[in-house]
Scaffold this motif. Structure first.
Motif, PDB file in Angstrom:
ATOM      1  N   GLY A 111       0.806  -1.220   0.000  1.00  0.00           N
ATOM      2  CA  GLY A 111       0.000   0.000   0.000  1.00  0.00           C
ATOM      3  C   GLY A 111       0.834   1.261   0.000  1.00  0.00           C
ATOM      4  N   PRO A 112       0.212   2.371  -0.442  1.00  0.00           N
ATOM      5  CA  PRO A 112       0.950   3.619  -0.661  1.00  0.00           C
ATOM      6  C   PRO A 112       1.512   4.236   0.630  1.00  0.00           C
ATOM      7  N   ALA A 113       0.932   3.926   1.798  1.00  0.00           N
ATOM      8  CA  ALA A 113       1.421   4.531   3.040  1.00  0.00           C
ATOM      9  C   ALA A 113       2.750   3.911   3.467  1.00  0.00           C
ATOM     10  N   PHE A 114       3.020   2.691   2.992  1.00  0.00           N
ATOM     11  CA  PHE A 114       4.189   1.945   3.442  1.00  0.00           C
ATOM     12  C   PHE A 114       5.448   2.432   2.727  1.00  0.00           C
ATOM     13  N   GLU A 115       6.423   2.924   3.480  1.00  0.00           N
ATOM     14  CA  GLU A 115       7.720   3.373   2.960  1.00  0.00           C
ATOM     15  C   GLU A 115       7.621   4.630   2.098  1.00  0.00           C
ATOM     16  N   GLY A 116       6.427   5.007   1.642  1.00  0.00           N
ATOM     17  CA  GLY A 116       6.247   6.271   0.923  1.00  0.00           C
ATOM     18  C   GLY A 116       7.050   6.426  -0.360  1.00  0.00           C
ATOM     19  N   GLY A 117       7.675   5.386  -0.837  1.00  0.00           N
ATOM     20  CA  GLY A 117       8.415   5.475  -2.100  1.00  0.00           C
ATOM     21  C   GLY A 117       9.849   5.992  -1.950  1.00  0.00           C
ATOM     22  N   TYR A 118      10.187   6.578  -0.784  1.00  0.00           N
ATOM     23  CA  TYR A 118      11.516   7.184  -0.639  1.00  0.00           C
ATOM     24  C   TYR A 118      12.636   6.142  -0.583  1.00  0.00           C
ATOM     25  N   SER A 124      21.343   7.264  -1.968  1.00  0.00           N
ATOM     26  CA  SER A 124      22.163   8.437  -2.306  1.00  0.00           C
ATOM     27  C   SER A 124      21.681   9.690  -1.601  1.00  0.00           C
ATOM     28  N   ASP A 125      20.695   9.594  -0.668  1.00  0.00           N
ATOM     29  CA  ASP A 125      20.284  10.845  -0.025  1.00  0.00           C
ATOM     30  C   ASP A 125      21.317  11.244   1.032  1.00  0.00           C
ATOM     31  N   PRO A 126      21.454  12.565   1.263  1.00  0.00           N
ATOM     32  CA  PRO A 126      22.551  13.049   2.119  1.00  0.00           C
ATOM     33  C   PRO A 126      22.479  12.500   3.549  1.00  0.00           C
ATOM     34  N   THR A 127      21.284  12.302   4.068  1.00  0.00           N
ATOM     35  CA  THR A 127      21.131  11.746   5.411  1.00  0.00           C
ATOM     36  C   THR A 127      21.783  10.371   5.478  1.00  0.00           C
ATOM     37  N   PHE A 128      21.501   9.550   4.470  1.00  0.00           N
ATOM     38  CA  PHE A 128      22.066   8.206   4.435  1.00  0.00           C
ATOM     39  C   PHE A 128      23.569   8.238   4.180  1.00  0.00           C
ATOM     40  N   VAL A 129      23.992   9.086   3.267  1.00  0.00           N
ATOM     41  CA  VAL A 129      25.415   9.150   2.896  1.00  0.00           C
ATOM     42  C   VAL A 129      26.271   9.477   4.125  1.00  0.00           C
ATOM     43  N   VAL A 130      25.803  10.418   4.960  1.00  0.00           N
ATOM     44  CA  VAL A 130      26.537  10.761   6.185  1.00  0.00           C
ATOM     45  C   VAL A 130      26.477   9.605   7.184  1.00  0.00           C
ATOM     46  N   ALA A 131      25.286   9.071   7.420  1.00  0.00           N
ATOM     47  CA  ALA A 131      25.148   7.994   8.410  1.00  0.00           C
ATOM     48  C   ALA A 131      25.981   6.776   8.006  1.00  0.00           C
ATOM     49  N   ASP A 132      25.972   6.464   6.721  1.00  0.00           N
ATOM     50  CA  ASP A 132      26.741   5.321   6.213  1.00  0.00           C
ATOM     51  C   ASP A 132      28.240   5.519   6.492  1.00  0.00           C
ATOM     52  N   ALA A 133      28.733   6.730   6.227  1.00  0.00           N
ATOM     53  CA  ALA A 133      30.171   6.998   6.450  1.00  0.00           C
ATOM     54  C   ALA A 133      30.505   6.936   7.941  1.00  0.00           C
ATOM     55  N   PRO A 360      12.185  13.344  -7.533  1.00  0.00           N
ATOM     56  CA  PRO A 360      10.838  12.781  -7.650  1.00  0.00           C
ATOM     57  C   PRO A 360       9.743  13.765  -7.239  1.00  0.00           C
ATOM     58  N   SER A 361      10.076  14.762  -6.399  1.00  0.00           N
ATOM     59  CA  SER A 361       9.049  15.719  -5.960  1.00  0.00           C
ATOM     60  C   SER A 361       9.746  16.947  -5.389  1.00  0.00           C
ATOM     61  N   THR A 362       9.001  18.031  -5.247  1.00  0.00           N
ATOM     62  CA  THR A 362       9.585  19.235  -4.635  1.00  0.00           C
ATOM     63  C   THR A 362       9.860  18.980  -3.149  1.00  0.00           C
ATOM     64  N   ASP A 363       9.036  18.145  -2.512  1.00  0.00           N
ATOM     65  CA  ASP A 363       9.294  17.782  -1.107  1.00  0.00           C
ATOM     66  C   ASP A 363      10.647  17.084  -0.975  1.00  0.00           C
ATOM     67  N   TYR A 364      10.904  16.165  -1.909  1.00  0.00           N
ATOM     68  CA  TYR A 364      12.182  15.449  -1.866  1.00  0.00           C
ATOM     69  C   TYR A 364      13.329  16.444  -2.029  1.00  0.00           C
ATOM     70  N   GLU A 365      13.162  17.349  -2.985  1.00  0.00           N
ATOM     71  CA  GLU A 365      14.224  18.322  -3.253  1.00  0.00           C
ATOM     72  C   GLU A 365      14.466  19.208  -2.032  1.00  0.00           C
ATOM     73  N   GLU A 366      13.375  19.590  -1.337  1.00  0.00           N
ATOM     74  CA  GLU A 366      13.522  20.446  -0.161  1.00  0.00           C
ATOM     75  C   GLU A 366      14.304  19.719   0.936  1.00  0.00           C
ATOM     76  N   GLU A 367      13.970  18.420   1.128  1.00  0.00           N
ATOM     77  CA  GLU A 367      14.582  17.687   2.236  1.00  0.00           C
ATOM     78  C   GLU A 367      15.994  17.182   1.892  1.00  0.00           C
ATOM     79  N   TYR A 368      16.200  16.787   0.644  1.00  0.00           N
ATOM     80  CA  TYR A 368      17.453  16.095   0.305  1.00  0.00           C
ATOM     81  C   TYR A 368      18.265  16.775  -0.791  1.00  0.00           C
ATOM     82  N   GLY A 369      17.916  18.041  -1.118  1.00  0.00           N
ATOM     83  CA  GLY A 369      18.584  18.757  -2.221  1.00  0.00           C
ATOM     84  C   GLY A 369      20.091  18.879  -2.056  1.00  0.00           C
ATOM     85  N   ALA A 370      20.585  18.720  -0.804  1.00  0.00           N
ATOM     86  CA  ALA A 370      22.037  18.797  -0.582  1.00  0.00           C
ATOM     87  C   ALA A 370      22.793  17.706  -1.338  1.00  0.00           C
TER      88      ALA A 370
END
Ligand SMILES: [Zn+2]
Length: 415
Positions: A111-118, A124-133, A360-370
């Motif tokens: 269903g669409p609520a699960f994981e939200g597609g992100y 490659s999102d900056p949050t993950f890239v930092v946490a991974d390192a 994928p969306s302006t929301d994504y760009e706002e949160e992960y544009g870095a």
């Protein structure tokens, strides 16, 4: 669930050891428990598909009833919260038993609520890239001396996957959602052990069961923060200094960010630790380091730097070499397979393709544009490079593309 993992489990409520109820329905795979019922001094808990469910939410009670009736299939249905929807349950069960179904197929069936597609863009999102390192640097320093790691509130195991790379023994993934840890074991972090448990309750592991504990991108959603931190310190109380606790990407009460949660100010996070002074890092500085190829954990960020960053990372350790400079080496041998980063749209042109970064969306760009800090807007791939994908090794021109995260080591059958 392997015997060495059962050995580390404790009831979150009475603290007692958990043992398989051998007189009731159970199914073994070699010496690992596939399905069965665990008992302690106070409760009974289900194990389904190798995953112990150590909380008392209604789905766990329903699963226990189904196991009692020797119906692990129905127990699984309850834990995926598909009880009330036979059509969705049938669709899910068909995919779950298929060898070709992808992570994305199953996520979409839930269903669409699960994981939200992100999830698709997670690697490659900056949050993950930092946490991974940070996780690779700290966990490899600590675990070079042996011991296990745990990823708490780790969702579907994207960071657990990094721990599989650096730990000799299987890391443990813990999360409230059975469906997420099930997906991790199947796709994202094969080889990990998984536990479903509630981060707002005492954690279901013995003192000193781990040398490294991480919680990333989830701590601001935990209400019982003081208990949670003290539990992370208990889990890593192995009797010597070679241990570390990492809280990655937690939001800052003083600086707004999307999906803010119940964030604390930098001082508030520090005070949770009580018995050890954690080192706090502003995430912008860590991202700058990762892009530059070396993570400098010897740095001490001044209070005003911490106050103005939307997200912080805290590291608590008495092992001095944690707080040093760590090279960030690109992964050139895939755990899964190297594929083109799904943030790139391709257009054919003579002799190859042009790949363009698109969000994928302006929301994504706002949160992960870095991510523009390391992902080029536009890149040309020649035919031979393209034909080499999916690849097991990133050599030749693929090495540079992997370093820039234009190609990523993604789990097999991810999408
Ligand atoms: Zn108990």
């Amino acid at each position: 669930m392997r015997p060495e993992t059962l050995e580390t489990l404790r009831c979150p409520y009475c603290g007692g050891r958990l043992e398989l109820s051998a007189g009731q329905f159970h199914r073994m795979e070699g010496d690992a428990i596939a399905d069965g019922i665990l008992g302690c001094h106070c409760c009974a808990f289900p194990v389904v598909a190798g995953i112990p469910v150590l909380h008392l939410l209604p789905a766990a009670g329903a699963a226990l009833g189904h196991l009692d009736a020797a119906r692990p299939d129905l127990a699984m249905r309850s834990l995926f919260e598909l009880d009330g929807d036979p059509a969705a349950a049938a669709r899910f069960e068909e995919l779950a038993s298929s060898a070709t179904a992808t992570y994305r197929d199953i996520v979409e069936a839930l269903g669409p609520a699960f994981e939200g597609g992100y999830f698709l863009y997670r690697f490659s999102d900056p949050t993950f890239v930092v946490a991974d390192a940070v996780v690779r640097a700290v966990a490899s320093t600590i675990l070079a001396g042996g011991g296990r790691a745990v990823d708490i509130c780790g969702g579907s195991g994207h960071l657990t996957r990094s721990l599989v790379d650096v730990a000799a023994r299987p890391p443990v993934l813990a999360d409230l959602h059975f469906s997420k840890v099930w997906l991790a074991r199947r796709f994202t972090a094969p080889g990990c052990e998984a536990v479903a448990c509630d981060g707002n309750s005492p954690l279901p592991f013995a003192r000193g069961a781990f040398r490294f504990a991480v919680c990333s991108d989830a701590f601001m959603y935990i209400w019982t923060k003081r208990q949670f931190v003290q539990e992370m310190l208990r889990l890593t109380d192995a009797g010597d200094a070679r241990t570390a606790v990492v809280i990655g990407h937690t939001h800052n009460q003083l600086t707004w960010s999307p999906s803010h949660g119940q964030a604390l100010p930098p001082d508030g996070y520090r005070d949770l630790f009580e018995t050890i002074e954690p080192r706090s890092f502003a995430e912008a500085g860590l991202l700058h380091d990762v892009v530059g190829g070396a993570l400098d954990l010897s740095r001490v960020d001044p209070p005003e730097t911490l106050e103005h960053d939307p997200a912080l990372t805290l590291i608590a350790s008495r092992f001095p070499s944690v707080f040093s400079r760590h090279d960030v080496a690109p992964v050139l041998t895939a755990r899964g397979e190297f594929r083109l980063n799904p943030l790139y749209a391709t257009a054919e042109e003579p002799g190859g393709v042009r790949a363009r970064l698109r969000f994928p969306s302006t929301d994504y760009e706002e949160e992960y544009g870095a991510c523009r800090r390391y992902l080029p807007d536009d890149v040309r791939l020649d035919e031979a490079t393209l034909a080499a994908l999916p690849a097991a090794e990133a050599d030749g021109p693929l090495a540079d593309l992997a370093r820039r995260r234009v190609v990523l080591d993604l789990p097999r059958r991810y999408y």
